[in-house]
Design a protein around this motif. Sequence first.
Motif, PDB file in Angstrom:
ATOM      1  N   ILE A 308       0.831  -1.207   0.000  1.00  0.00           N
ATOM      2  CA  ILE A 308       0.000   0.000   0.000  1.00  0.00           C
ATOM      3  C   ILE A 308       0.863   1.254   0.000  1.00  0.00           C
ATOM      4  CG2 ILE A 308      -1.667   1.317   1.381  1.00  0.00           C
ATOM      5  CD1 ILE A 308      -2.866  -1.416   2.215  1.00  0.00           C
ATOM      6  N   GLY A 309       1.943   1.251   0.776  1.00  0.00           N
ATOM      7  CA  GLY A 309       2.835   2.410   0.813  1.00  0.00           C
ATOM      8  C   GLY A 309       3.465   2.698  -0.539  1.00  0.00           C
ATOM      9  N   GLU A 310       3.839   1.644  -1.256  1.00  0.00           N
ATOM     10  CA  GLU A 310       4.426   1.822  -2.586  1.00  0.00           C
ATOM     11  C   GLU A 310       3.405   2.432  -3.548  1.00  0.00           C
ATOM     12  OE1 GLU A 310       5.663  -2.065  -3.659  1.00  0.00           O
ATOM     13  OE2 GLU A 310       7.143  -2.240  -2.035  1.00  0.00           O
ATOM     14  N   ARG A 311       2.176   1.968  -3.471  1.00  0.00           N
ATOM     15  CA  ARG A 311       1.136   2.497  -4.341  1.00  0.00           C
ATOM     16  C   ARG A 311       0.798   3.944  -3.986  1.00  0.00           C
ATOM     17  NH1 ARG A 311       0.786  -2.880  -4.045  1.00  0.00           N
ATOM     18  NH2 ARG A 311      -0.116  -4.066  -5.796  1.00  0.00           N
ATOM     19  N   HIS A 312       0.803   4.248  -2.688  1.00  0.00           N
ATOM     20  CA  HIS A 312       0.586   5.632  -2.245  1.00  0.00           C
ATOM     21  C   HIS A 312       1.629   6.557  -2.870  1.00  0.00           C
ATOM     22  CE1 HIS A 312      -0.175   8.958   0.660  1.00  0.00           C
ATOM     23  NE2 HIS A 312       1.133   9.126   0.547  1.00  0.00           N
ATOM     24  N   ALA A 313       2.894   6.169  -2.749  1.00  0.00           N
ATOM     25  CA  ALA A 313       3.982   7.005  -3.277  1.00  0.00           C
ATOM     26  C   ALA A 313       3.857   7.187  -4.781  1.00  0.00           C
ATOM     27  CB  ALA A 313       5.334   6.380  -2.920  1.00  0.00           C
ATOM     28  N   LEU A 314       3.433   6.135  -5.477  1.00  0.00           N
ATOM     29  CA  LEU A 314       3.309   6.218  -6.929  1.00  0.00           C
ATOM     30  C   LEU A 314       2.192   7.175  -7.329  1.00  0.00           C
ATOM     31  CD1 LEU A 314       4.357   5.145  -9.617  1.00  0.00           C
ATOM     32  CD2 LEU A 314       2.779   3.209  -9.381  1.00  0.00           C
ATOM     33  N   ILE A 315       1.053   7.105  -6.641  1.00  0.00           N
ATOM     34  CA  ILE A 315      -0.060   8.016  -6.951  1.00  0.00           C
ATOM     35  C   ILE A 315       0.332   9.456  -6.667  1.00  0.00           C
ATOM     36  CG2 ILE A 315      -2.386   8.713  -6.224  1.00  0.00           C
ATOM     37  CD1 ILE A 315      -3.031   5.749  -5.904  1.00  0.00           C
ATOM     38  N   VAL A 316       0.968   9.688  -5.524  1.00  0.00           N
ATOM     39  CA  VAL A 316       1.399  11.045  -5.185  1.00  0.00           C
ATOM     40  C   VAL A 316       2.389  11.569  -6.219  1.00  0.00           C
ATOM     41  CG1 VAL A 316       2.673  12.427  -3.500  1.00  0.00           C
ATOM     42  CG2 VAL A 316       0.919  10.822  -2.723  1.00  0.00           C
ATOM     43  N   GLU A 317       3.293  10.723  -6.669  1.00  0.00           N
ATOM     44  CA  GLU A 317       4.265  11.126  -7.691  1.00  0.00           C
ATOM     45  C   GLU A 317       3.559  11.566  -8.970  1.00  0.00           C
ATOM     46  OE1 GLU A 317       7.564   8.893 -10.495  1.00  0.00           O
ATOM     47  OE2 GLU A 317       7.307   8.191  -8.420  1.00  0.00           O
ATOM     48  N   HIS A 318       2.562  10.806  -9.385  1.00  0.00           N
ATOM     49  CA  HIS A 318       1.787  11.174 -10.585  1.00  0.00           C
ATOM     50  C   HIS A 318       1.036  12.488 -10.366  1.00  0.00           C
ATOM     51  CE1 HIS A 318       2.224   7.836 -13.420  1.00  0.00           C
ATOM     52  NE2 HIS A 318       2.194   6.996 -12.395  1.00  0.00           N
ATOM     53  N   LEU A 319       0.430  12.651  -9.185  1.00  0.00           N
ATOM     54  CA  LEU A 319      -0.325  13.876  -8.909  1.00  0.00           C
ATOM     55  C   LEU A 319       0.591  15.093  -8.897  1.00  0.00           C
ATOM     56  CD1 LEU A 319      -2.790  12.639  -6.139  1.00  0.00           C
ATOM     57  CD2 LEU A 319      -3.337  13.213  -8.513  1.00  0.00           C
ATOM     58  N   GLU A 320       1.774  14.947  -8.348  1.00  0.00           N
ATOM     59  CA  GLU A 320       2.723  16.072  -8.333  1.00  0.00           C
ATOM     60  C   GLU A 320       3.143  16.431  -9.748  1.00  0.00           C
ATOM     61  OE1 GLU A 320       5.702  14.576  -5.698  1.00  0.00           O
ATOM     62  OE2 GLU A 320       4.728  15.410  -3.898  1.00  0.00           O
ATOM     63  N   ARG A 321       3.306  15.431 -10.597  1.00  0.00           N
ATOM     64  CA  ARG A 321       3.647  15.706 -11.993  1.00  0.00           C
ATOM     65  C   ARG A 321       2.508  16.465 -12.681  1.00  0.00           C
ATOM     66  NH1 ARG A 321       2.283  13.482 -16.608  1.00  0.00           N
ATOM     67  NH2 ARG A 321       1.239  11.716 -15.594  1.00  0.00           N
ATOM     68  N   LEU A 322       1.261  16.012 -12.448  1.00  0.00           N
ATOM     69  CA  LEU A 322       0.117  16.713 -13.031  1.00  0.00           C
ATOM     70  C   LEU A 322       0.009  18.138 -12.495  1.00  0.00           C
ATOM     71  CD1 LEU A 322      -2.651  13.939 -12.983  1.00  0.00           C
ATOM     72  CD2 LEU A 322      -1.344  14.770 -14.947  1.00  0.00           C
ATOM     73  N   ASN A 323       0.350  18.294 -11.230  1.00  0.00           N
ATOM     74  CA  ASN A 323       0.279  19.629 -10.629  1.00  0.00           C
ATOM     75  C   ASN A 323       1.310  20.569 -11.249  1.00  0.00           C
ATOM     76  OD1 ASN A 323      -0.978  21.404  -8.857  1.00  0.00           O
ATOM     77  ND2 ASN A 323       0.541  21.058  -7.250  1.00  0.00           N
ATOM     78  N   GLN A 324       2.473  20.040 -11.566  1.00  0.00           N
ATOM     79  CA  GLN A 324       3.501  20.868 -12.212  1.00  0.00           C
ATOM     80  C   GLN A 324       3.029  21.338 -13.584  1.00  0.00           C
ATOM     81  OE1 GLN A 324       7.060  18.492 -12.282  1.00  0.00           O
ATOM     82  NE2 GLN A 324       7.481  18.777 -10.088  1.00  0.00           N
ATOM     83  N   ARG A 325       2.272  20.490 -14.253  1.00  0.00           N
ATOM     84  CA  ARG A 325       1.809  20.856 -15.601  1.00  0.00           C
ATOM     85  C   ARG A 325       0.604  21.780 -15.570  1.00  0.00           C
ATOM     86  NH1 ARG A 325      -0.590  17.077 -20.562  1.00  0.00           N
ATOM     87  NH2 ARG A 325      -0.999  18.882 -21.927  1.00  0.00           N
ATOM     88  N   PHE A 326      -0.387  21.474 -14.692  1.00  0.00           N
ATOM     89  CA  PHE A 326      -1.660  22.189 -14.731  1.00  0.00           C
ATOM     90  C   PHE A 326      -1.834  23.194 -13.589  1.00  0.00           C
ATOM     91  CE2 PHE A 326      -2.485  18.161 -16.920  1.00  0.00           C
ATOM     92  CZ  PHE A 326      -2.997  18.617 -18.125  1.00  0.00           C
ATOM     93  N   GLY A 327      -1.015  23.092 -12.538  1.00  0.00           N
ATOM     94  CA  GLY A 327      -1.109  24.030 -11.423  1.00  0.00           C
ATOM     95  C   GLY A 327      -2.479  24.076 -10.785  1.00  0.00           C
ATOM     96  N   LEU A 328      -3.003  22.908 -10.369  1.00  0.00           N
ATOM     97  CA  LEU A 328      -4.376  22.878  -9.853  1.00  0.00           C
ATOM     98  C   LEU A 328      -4.497  22.497  -8.386  1.00  0.00           C
ATOM     99  CD1 LEU A 328      -6.216  19.688 -11.235  1.00  0.00           C
ATOM    100  CD2 LEU A 328      -3.750  20.001 -11.329  1.00  0.00           C
ATOM    101  N   PHE A 329      -3.455  21.946  -7.751  1.00  0.00           N
ATOM    102  CA  PHE A 329      -3.553  21.498  -6.367  1.00  0.00           C
ATOM    103  C   PHE A 329      -2.814  22.425  -5.414  1.00  0.00           C
ATOM    104  CE2 PHE A 329      -3.450  17.187  -8.595  1.00  0.00           C
ATOM    105  CZ  PHE A 329      -4.840  17.111  -8.678  1.00  0.00           C
TER     106      PHE A 329
END
Length: 402
Positions: A308-329
């Motif tokens: 679960i911890g590995e999956r958490h880190a992976l989702i957060v990594e993807h969200l941070e990447r999306l945030n860098q592109r779209f600036g929404l979070f």
Amino acid sequence: MNWTPSRADFDTYMVPCYAPQQMIPVRGEGSRVWDQQGREFVDFAGGIAVNALGHGHPALQKALKEQADKVWHLSNVYTSEPALRLARWMVEHTFADKAFFCSTGGEANEAAFKLARRYAHDTFGEHKDTIISFRNSFHGRTLFTVSVGGQPKYSQGFGPALGGIKHAEFNQLDSVRELIDERTCAVVVEPLQGEGGVRPATQEFLEGLRQLCDEHEALLIFDEVQCGAGRSGTLYHYMQYDVVPDILTSAKAIGGGFPLAAMLTTDDIARVFTPGTHGSTYGGNPLATAVGLAAMETIAKPETLEGIGERHALIVEHLERLNQRFGLFSDIRGAGLLIGAELNDAWQGRGGDILAAAVEQGLMLLVAGPNVLRFAPSLVITPEEIADGMARLERALEQLTS
């Protein structure tokens, strides 16, 4: 009946207290779902943190099919082997001595609040009846549980709220100190608020609640309906804080998709629920508890919890990447596979728009209020499915910003 229902039929035949998406899922496997037209969706919603092992997990299917050939329902005039097996498992794997089974999280919390008041009444006297909860909390949809919950929108328009309930500020211990007194019978808290925006409690806060409850002879209730049963990365979230409640409520993931909930407590507290004081027609249903045991045994496996911890880190990594592109979070938070991404000022109120666009791109997602995207996928979702789902979310965001 030779008839294929459509989404329009929902508006014709169903009470309009929901507003479901336009597509109708008809089949699921793992972390993927297919609708009536055969379109495929990645499931990041998990039935609102219910489908902890995804769709069609073989261990759950096996348990259900085997029990279906034996006995379906008895009521609590009799007990059953599946209920006793699950109760023993829950006691052996948690702080609890006793388990009470029901069908929903609201029902589990209703039982917990009634138990707390009855225990205080029988132990200290009828004056000790006040429950302290927290603003933005959510504990169910019954009149008692919406009154205890800290979101007025769920109780407005239903007449007078129940008395003897006070609301403090989540993660602010001083606000509890101002309210707690000799009349307080219980403090109820979500260690990780779900509907309130996926907000984790601090270590100091939960330790302080435990101390205040001990000082005022009040019970500490943990509502782990959404964050429990493996969701946060341990079997129950209280285990990460080393703060033990007196009563714990569990639902959603505990049945893996089959309606099941539980209230857990100690021998001393449970003694006041004598025959006739409380009950549940479907509580301990053999089908539900057979599936529940299979679900909990699978969730508790080291390979499930450790991933679960590995999956958490992976989702957060993807969200941070999306945030860098779209600036929404403005914030990304949570624990395990209950993650909240709060929308910034420029995206305020657009959570519903993102959900609708995600569906168009083949992704099932959640919100926690209008400004927090909520991710509650299967605990065994694969890295490939996470990447696929995040690519679909990216296309949904492109659609909204083009």
